[in-house]
Design a protein around this motif. Sequence first.
Motif, PDB file in Angstrom:
ATOM      1  N   GLY A 170       0.796  -1.217   0.000  1.00 15.14           N
ATOM      2  CA  GLY A 170       0.000   0.000   0.000  1.00 15.14           C
ATOM      3  C   GLY A 170       0.829   1.268   0.000  1.00 15.14           C
ATOM      4  N   LYS A 171       2.139   1.158   0.147  1.00 14.98           N
ATOM      5  CA  LYS A 171       2.980   2.355   0.103  1.00 14.98           C
ATOM      6  C   LYS A 171       3.055   2.845  -1.327  1.00 14.98           C
ATOM      7  N   ARG A 172       2.754   4.090  -1.529  1.00 16.45           N
ATOM      8  CA  ARG A 172       2.881   4.694  -2.839  1.00 16.45           C
ATOM      9  C   ARG A 172       4.239   5.357  -2.909  1.00 16.45           C
ATOM     10  N   LEU A 173       5.137   4.752  -3.616  1.00 18.15           N
ATOM     11  CA  LEU A 173       6.479   5.297  -3.714  1.00 18.15           C
ATOM     12  C   LEU A 173       6.615   6.154  -4.962  1.00 18.15           C
ATOM     13  N   GLU A 177       1.559   0.936 -11.443  1.00 16.41           N
ATOM     14  CA  GLU A 177       1.742  -0.518 -11.389  1.00 16.41           C
ATOM     15  C   GLU A 177       2.915  -0.953 -12.253  1.00 16.41           C
ATOM     16  N   GLU A 178       3.086  -0.285 -13.400  1.00 17.42           N
ATOM     17  CA  GLU A 178       4.227  -0.555 -14.263  1.00 17.42           C
ATOM     18  C   GLU A 178       4.600   0.731 -14.971  1.00 17.42           C
ATOM     19  N   THR A 179       5.870   1.101 -14.866  1.00 17.82           N
ATOM     20  CA  THR A 179       6.347   2.359 -15.433  1.00 17.82           C
ATOM     21  C   THR A 179       7.684   2.116 -16.105  1.00 17.82           C
ATOM     22  N   ASN A 202      16.697   4.672 -24.794  1.00 25.38           N
ATOM     23  CA  ASN A 202      15.300   5.035 -25.064  1.00 25.38           C
ATOM     24  C   ASN A 202      14.350   4.335 -24.098  1.00 25.38           C
ATOM     25  N   LEU A 203      14.474   3.036 -23.958  1.00 26.57           N
ATOM     26  CA  LEU A 203      13.752   2.274 -22.941  1.00 26.57           C
ATOM     27  C   LEU A 203      14.809   1.681 -22.031  1.00 26.57           C
ATOM     28  N   HIS A 204      15.100   2.349 -20.952  1.00 27.02           N
ATOM     29  CA  HIS A 204      16.250   2.008 -20.122  1.00 27.02           C
ATOM     30  C   HIS A 204      15.894   0.984 -19.041  1.00 27.02           C
ATOM     31  N   ALA A 205      14.828   1.256 -18.299  1.00 25.92           N
ATOM     32  CA  ALA A 205      14.478   0.383 -17.174  1.00 25.92           C
ATOM     33  C   ALA A 205      12.965   0.326 -17.020  1.00 25.92           C
ATOM     34  N   ARG A 206      12.522  -0.680 -16.279  1.00 25.35           N
ATOM     35  CA  ARG A 206      11.097  -0.852 -16.002  1.00 25.35           C
ATOM     36  C   ARG A 206      10.920  -0.979 -14.500  1.00 25.35           C
ATOM     37  N   LEU A 207       9.982  -0.212 -13.954  1.00 30.06           N
ATOM     38  CA  LEU A 207       9.605  -0.318 -12.549  1.00 30.06           C
ATOM     39  C   LEU A 207       8.209  -0.925 -12.500  1.00 30.06           C
ATOM     40  N   TYR A 208       7.996  -1.891 -11.617  1.00 31.71           N
ATOM     41  CA  TYR A 208       6.682  -2.513 -11.521  1.00 31.71           C
ATOM     42  C   TYR A 208       6.453  -3.008 -10.101  1.00 31.71           C
ATOM     43  N   ARG A 209       5.192  -3.217  -9.787  1.00 29.93           N
ATOM     44  CA  ARG A 209       4.803  -3.699  -8.466  1.00 29.93           C
ATOM     45  C   ARG A 209       4.482  -5.182  -8.548  1.00 29.93           C
ATOM     46  N   LEU A 210       4.964  -5.907  -7.545  1.00 27.39           N
ATOM     47  CA  LEU A 210       4.712  -7.334  -7.458  1.00 27.39           C
ATOM     48  C   LEU A 210       4.537  -7.675  -5.988  1.00 27.39           C
ATOM     49  N   ASP A 211       3.382  -8.176  -5.618  1.00 28.95           N
ATOM     50  CA  ASP A 211       3.068  -8.520  -4.221  1.00 28.95           C
ATOM     51  C   ASP A 211       3.280  -7.334  -3.279  1.00 28.95           C
ATOM     52  N   GLY A 212       2.957  -6.141  -3.734  1.00 30.34           N
ATOM     53  CA  GLY A 212       3.058  -4.961  -2.880  1.00 30.34           C
ATOM     54  C   GLY A 212       4.434  -4.330  -2.830  1.00 30.34           C
ATOM     55  N   ASP A 213       5.427  -4.961  -3.432  1.00 31.43           N
ATOM     56  CA  ASP A 213       6.781  -4.420  -3.441  1.00 31.43           C
ATOM     57  C   ASP A 213       7.053  -3.755  -4.782  1.00 31.43           C
ATOM     58  N   LEU A 214       7.997  -2.825  -4.783  1.00 28.43           N
ATOM     59  CA  LEU A 214       8.401  -2.152  -6.018  1.00 28.43           C
ATOM     60  C   LEU A 214       9.694  -2.788  -6.505  1.00 28.43           C
ATOM     61  N   TRP A 215       9.704  -3.179  -7.776  1.00 30.19           N
ATOM     62  CA  TRP A 215      10.844  -3.850  -8.389  1.00 30.19           C
ATOM     63  C   TRP A 215      11.330  -3.033  -9.571  1.00 30.19           C
ATOM     64  N   VAL A 216      12.616  -3.139  -9.873  1.00 29.70           N
ATOM     65  CA  VAL A 216      13.202  -2.486 -11.039  1.00 29.70           C
ATOM     66  C   VAL A 216      14.006  -3.529 -11.804  1.00 29.70           C
ATOM     67  N   GLU A 227      19.648  -8.411 -12.735  1.00 29.77           N
ATOM     68  CA  GLU A 227      18.339  -9.057 -12.704  1.00 29.77           C
ATOM     69  C   GLU A 227      17.395  -8.155 -11.924  1.00 29.77           C
ATOM     70  N   ARG A 228      16.126  -8.497 -11.915  1.00 25.12           N
ATOM     71  CA  ARG A 228      15.174  -7.642 -11.214  1.00 25.12           C
ATOM     72  C   ARG A 228      15.583  -7.498  -9.749  1.00 25.12           C
ATOM     73  N   THR A 229      15.377  -6.298  -9.228  1.00 24.77           N
ATOM     74  CA  THR A 229      15.810  -5.977  -7.873  1.00 24.77           C
ATOM     75  C   THR A 229      14.704  -5.198  -7.167  1.00 24.77           C
ATOM     76  N   ARG A 230      14.430  -5.577  -5.932  1.00 28.57           N
ATOM     77  CA  ARG A 230      13.422  -4.878  -5.134  1.00 28.57           C
ATOM     78  C   ARG A 230      14.027  -3.589  -4.604  1.00 28.57           C
ATOM     79  N   ILE A 231      13.251  -2.518  -4.654  1.00 23.11           N
ATOM     80  CA  ILE A 231      13.720  -1.239  -4.124  1.00 23.11           C
ATOM     81  C   ILE A 231      12.725  -0.737  -3.093  1.00 23.11           C
ATOM     82  N   ASP A 232      13.250  -0.041  -2.101  1.00 25.22           N
ATOM     83  CA  ASP A 232      12.454   0.495  -0.995  1.00 25.22           C
ATOM     84  C   ASP A 232      12.687   1.984  -0.854  1.00 25.22           C
ATOM     85  N   LYS A 233      11.955   2.577   0.041  1.00 25.10           N
ATOM     86  CA  LYS A 233      12.110   3.995   0.352  1.00 25.10           C
ATOM     87  C   LYS A 233      13.549   4.254   0.811  1.00 25.10           C
ATOM     88  N   GLY A 234      14.143   5.299   0.265  1.00 22.50           N
ATOM     89  CA  GLY A 234      15.507   5.668   0.628  1.00 22.50           C
ATOM     90  C   GLY A 234      16.562   5.117  -0.308  1.00 22.50           C
TER      91      GLY A 234
END
Length: 166
Positions: free
Chosen positions: A69-72, A91-93, A113-127, A145-152
């Motif tokens: 539920g955190k909107r990052l 949800e996907e950016t 041009n298309l460098h990275a993708r950020l998306y939500r999976l099970d409430g977590d933000l991944w890049v 590989e895909r990596t979870r990112i958090d606040k900070g």
Amino acid sequence: MPLVLVLIPSPSNDAPALRAIEYGVILLLWLFFMWVVRAVWVEVRPLKRKRRRDDDELDPALTGKARRGKRLRLHVLRPEEHAGRIYDVGEETTVGRAAGCGVPIDYDAFASNLHARLYRLDGDLWVEDLGSTNGTWVNTQRIIERTRIDKGDLLQIGGTVFEVGK
């Protein structure tokens, strides 16, 4: 009888002065070269993550459910002229220089041009990196590989550095 002019080099006191000028020019060339190397390094190096006070207070027992539920958002830190911009992450950016990206960084020559993708999976933000030339970095570590990112966390895409926050 023809007159022959013979030039005999006379001892000159200009030799030390010319030698000093030569060394000065060489020194200036080296200083210019080092200035160029430093300028390039400043543009492409990853930022170091600053330890925050609230990082120490985080409860390690927090699970993915507590983070849901955190909107990052992405806060631009670098380059200086774009610092302060904030991008909401849905949800996907996608992030890149292309016009259709959710986070457009068309000012960044080091981004693809298309460098990275950020998306939500099970409430977590991944890049994840989308095969970019210069790579995607999370907290000074290049991700493969895909990596979870958090606040900070710091996210570097090309020469642009974002901080993940609310």
